[in-house]
Motif scaffolding. Structure first.
Motif, PDB file in Angstrom:
ATOM      1  N   THR A 126       3.187  -0.242  -5.598  1.00 32.26           N
ATOM      2  CA  THR A 126       1.754  -0.447  -5.396  1.00 32.26           C
ATOM      3  C   THR A 126       1.100  -1.263  -6.500  1.00 32.26           C
ATOM      4  O   THR A 126      -0.109  -1.500  -6.465  1.00 32.26           O
ATOM      5  CB  THR A 126       1.045   0.913  -5.278  1.00 32.26           C
ATOM      6  OG1 THR A 126       1.366   1.719  -6.421  1.00 32.26           O
ATOM      7  CG2 THR A 126       1.479   1.643  -4.008  1.00 32.26           C
ATOM      8  N   ASP A 140      -2.391  -3.709   2.523  1.00 35.70           N
ATOM      9  CA  ASP A 140      -3.841  -3.731   2.690  1.00 35.70           C
ATOM     10  C   ASP A 140      -4.287  -5.187   2.561  1.00 35.70           C
ATOM     11  O   ASP A 140      -4.294  -5.758   1.468  1.00 35.70           O
ATOM     12  CB  ASP A 140      -4.510  -2.864   1.628  1.00 35.70           C
ATOM     13  CG  ASP A 140      -6.027  -2.883   1.761  1.00 35.70           C
ATOM     14  OD1 ASP A 140      -6.529  -2.294   2.730  1.00 35.70           O
ATOM     15  OD2 ASP A 140      -6.694  -3.481   0.902  1.00 35.70           O
ATOM     16  N   ASP A 153       0.833  -1.196   0.000  1.00 36.02           N
ATOM     17  CA  ASP A 153       0.000   0.000   0.000  1.00 36.02           C
ATOM     18  C   ASP A 153       0.872   1.252   0.000  1.00 36.02           C
ATOM     19  O   ASP A 153       0.662   2.170  -0.777  1.00 36.02           O
ATOM     20  CB  ASP A 153      -0.920   0.005   1.216  1.00 36.02           C
ATOM     21  CG  ASP A 153      -1.931   1.133   1.172  1.00 36.02           C
ATOM     22  OD1 ASP A 153      -2.944   0.975   0.470  1.00 36.02           O
ATOM     23  OD2 ASP A 153      -1.700   2.177   1.815  1.00 36.02           O
ATOM     24  N   GLN A 177      -2.552   1.934   7.901  1.00 29.88           N
ATOM     25  CA  GLN A 177      -3.505   1.318   6.991  1.00 29.88           C
ATOM     26  C   GLN A 177      -4.422   2.387   6.394  1.00 29.88           C
ATOM     27  O   GLN A 177      -5.127   3.085   7.111  1.00 29.88           O
ATOM     28  CB  GLN A 177      -4.344   0.266   7.731  1.00 29.88           C
ATOM     29  CG  GLN A 177      -3.512  -0.826   8.385  1.00 29.88           C
ATOM     30  CD  GLN A 177      -2.764  -1.670   7.363  1.00 29.88           C
ATOM     31  OE1 GLN A 177      -3.194  -1.791   6.225  1.00 29.88           O
ATOM     32  NE2 GLN A 177      -1.656  -2.252   7.776  1.00 29.88           N
ATOM     33  N   THR A 178      -4.383   2.497   5.074  1.00 26.60           N
ATOM     34  CA  THR A 178      -5.106   3.556   4.385  1.00 26.60           C
ATOM     35  C   THR A 178      -6.603   3.523   4.674  1.00 26.60           C
ATOM     36  O   THR A 178      -7.237   2.477   4.594  1.00 26.60           O
ATOM     37  CB  THR A 178      -4.878   3.441   2.865  1.00 26.60           C
ATOM     38  OG1 THR A 178      -3.488   3.513   2.593  1.00 26.60           O
ATOM     39  CG2 THR A 178      -5.611   4.544   2.126  1.00 26.60           C
TER      40      THR A 178
END
Length: 517
Positions: free
Chosen positions: A503, A332, A317, A381-382
């Motif tokens: 990514t 993620d 991520d 964590q997005t």
């Protein structure tokens, strides 16, 4: 460090041809055999998932130093360098119907929950599961009075193997690990010596003093020493190349393709002397699980030739740091699980769509309608802060700000004037040892929740949104929301503006010698 899968490919291609099978069976009698998978579930459907672990150790499988000329050739330090990190982690999926195999590289610095660790929560780089469990077991055995060095080494390694297998299985969404192959550093170099020269291809000129790499753009033949540098390189003075560990994963895959082609094309598979050389390397430097049926595996070994294997490198991520300042890859989990399901047809245990039979009503917080809740995401964590804002508003809070903070392990609940009761009830609701603390810098009637890397939302108050957020933090949590159904892979051979980035899910075919960064 593409050492482990290179070794496995060489061995399975040998077996798959039927050439030298008697010698192969004799050689495997001297392999280090492990019971680390005794308590692990298996696929049970004719499929095989083989975890390949390449150890960073500069020692052999018995824990003994290597010859000095090997250390000189490896350009990687001596027995005092490295450790028991699994610097190469690759899942090899062989379908039961004989269709194309899939190899999935796992970036070694992915920040995950580690198995086999005494402290809770235990998080670290995925490669560290082996070493953490190894050292923990060795310390306990020593304290218990075990002094035999071979016993210490082998029992500690067994603990490391168990922990690494369990950590990877959970990270990939509960994928069964049917077998494993563990290879120490020297195996790659020795196999390359047997097969050299080997043809590789690069998109750019590149050099690296750390690994000893010095290569030019285009197709070229390299010897065993150069091959070691080729698969270890992850730096270049030219910062425009943007080298990362994920590029090293792609190098490993490209080399495996080239080695497989060389074995098939140059007659190695029918040359008993060369076959015996590969087998001798295997028995000295490889450990396998005791239930690995090499005869059965031989039937599907042809998968590795003729381009009938696809290689993928899992994305991250973003890059982050731990509280100790250690650089890590933030991942993620729902996306990882979706990709694995997409590639090998596995239904994730932690992200499968389910239908709850009953749902407990949300637990309300007293007088929360007059209290604003701000959430700070320190987990890396997005999107977690926004997801928790949405979730906890159902407990009566007024939605405040959702922001990102510096990555930290610990979570906290703080409050401003007039919000003590609401903060206390929220801390109790979330559990995990949280307590509420006053903070004069927080506005009146406001609660600030900071979630760290160890945060897990209790299932007792989870709804659909909760479990989506939590699944990105804890590999043991359960979600009722299916992850993304499709992730598009980009070519691992792209260069310039088209080069894969961290990514991206990247893909590499085994049909020809691939050109990579």
């Amino acid at each position: 460090m593409g050492r482990s899968l290179v070794a496995l490919v060489a061995l399975l291609v040998v077996v798959g041809t039927g050439a030298g099978w008697g010698a192969y069976r004799s050689a495997t009698a001297n392999f280090t055999q492990s019971g680390a998978l005794d308590d692990e579930p298996d696929s049970g459907s004719g499929e095989q998932n083989i975890l390949i672990m390449g150890l960073d150790s500069r020692l052999d499988e018995k824990g003994q130093p290597l010859p000095s000329d090997i250390y000189d050739a490896l350009h990687a330090g001596d027995q005092n360098v490295g450790g028991y990190n699994s610097n190469v982690l690759m899942l090899l999926h062989i379908p039961g119907d004989g269709s194309k195999a899939t190899a999935i590289s796992i970036p070694r610095d992915d920040y995950v929950d580690l198995a086999g660790c005494d402290q809770a929560p235990c998080k670290g780089k995925i490669k560290q599961a082996y070493g953490v469990a190894y050292q923990g077991a060795k310390d306990k055995l020593t304290a218990a009075g075990v002094t035999d060095q071979q016993q210490l080494e082998q029992q500690s390694r067994e603990a490391g193997r168990k922990a690494e297998v369990s950590t990877v299985r959970k990270f990939l969404g509960g994928v069964p690990i049917d077998h494993f192959v563990e290879v120490t550093l020297v195996a790659f170099f020795q196999i390359a010596q047997v097969v050299q020269p080997i043809e590789v291809c690069l998109n750019e000129d590149t050099s690296d003093d750390y690994s000893g790499a010095q290569f030019h753009k285009g197709v070229q033949e390299i010897d065993a020493k150069q091959a070691t540098a080729f698969v270890r390189q992850r730096r270049d003075p030219n910062t425009d190349l943007n080298f990362t560990d994920l590029d090293r994963d792609r190098r490993q895959q490209a080399f495996i393709v080239s080695l497989s082609r060389k074995l098939e094309q140059n007659g190695t598979l029918t040359n008993f002397g060369q076959l015996q050389g590969i087998l001798d390397v295997a028995k000295q430097n490889i450990a396998i699980d005791k239930d690995l049926d090499l005869a059965a595996l031989a039937k599907s070994a042809s998968t590795f030739t003729g381009g009938n294997v696809s290689f993928y490198t899992l994305p991250i991520d973003h890059f982050g740091q731990t509280d100790d300042g250690e650089d890590v890859n933030m991942v993620d989990l729902p996306t990882i699980h979706a990709i694995v399901g997409q590639l090998i047809g596995h239904q994730s245990q932690t992200s499968a769509t389910t239908t709850p039979t009953t749902t407990a009503p949300p637990t309300a917080v007293s007088d929360a309608a007059s209290t604003t809740l701000d959430v700070v995401n320190a987990s890396g964590q997005t999107g977690q802060a926004a997801q928790l804002e949405d979730n906890l508003s159902s407990r009566g809070f007024v939605q405040g700000s959702a922001s990102n903070g510096d990555i930290a392990a610990a979570s906290s609940v703080e409050y401003g004037r007039g919000a003590q009761q609401q903060a206390g009830e929220l801390a109790t609701m979330l559990g995990g040892g949280l307590s509420a603390a006053a903070n004069a810098d927080i506005p009146s009637n406001t609660v600030r929740l900071t979630v760290g890397t160890s945060f897990t939302l209790p299932s007792s108050i989870s709804d659909t949104a909760d479990r989506t957020a939590t699944s990105a933090v804890s590999s043991d949590s359960t979600t009722t929301t299916a992850p993304p159904t499709s992730v598009t892979a980009v070519p691992a051979t792209g260069h310039g503006d088209n080069a894969p980035v961290p990514t991206d899910l990247s893909a590499l075919s085994g049909a020809d010698v691939p050109c990579v960064k």
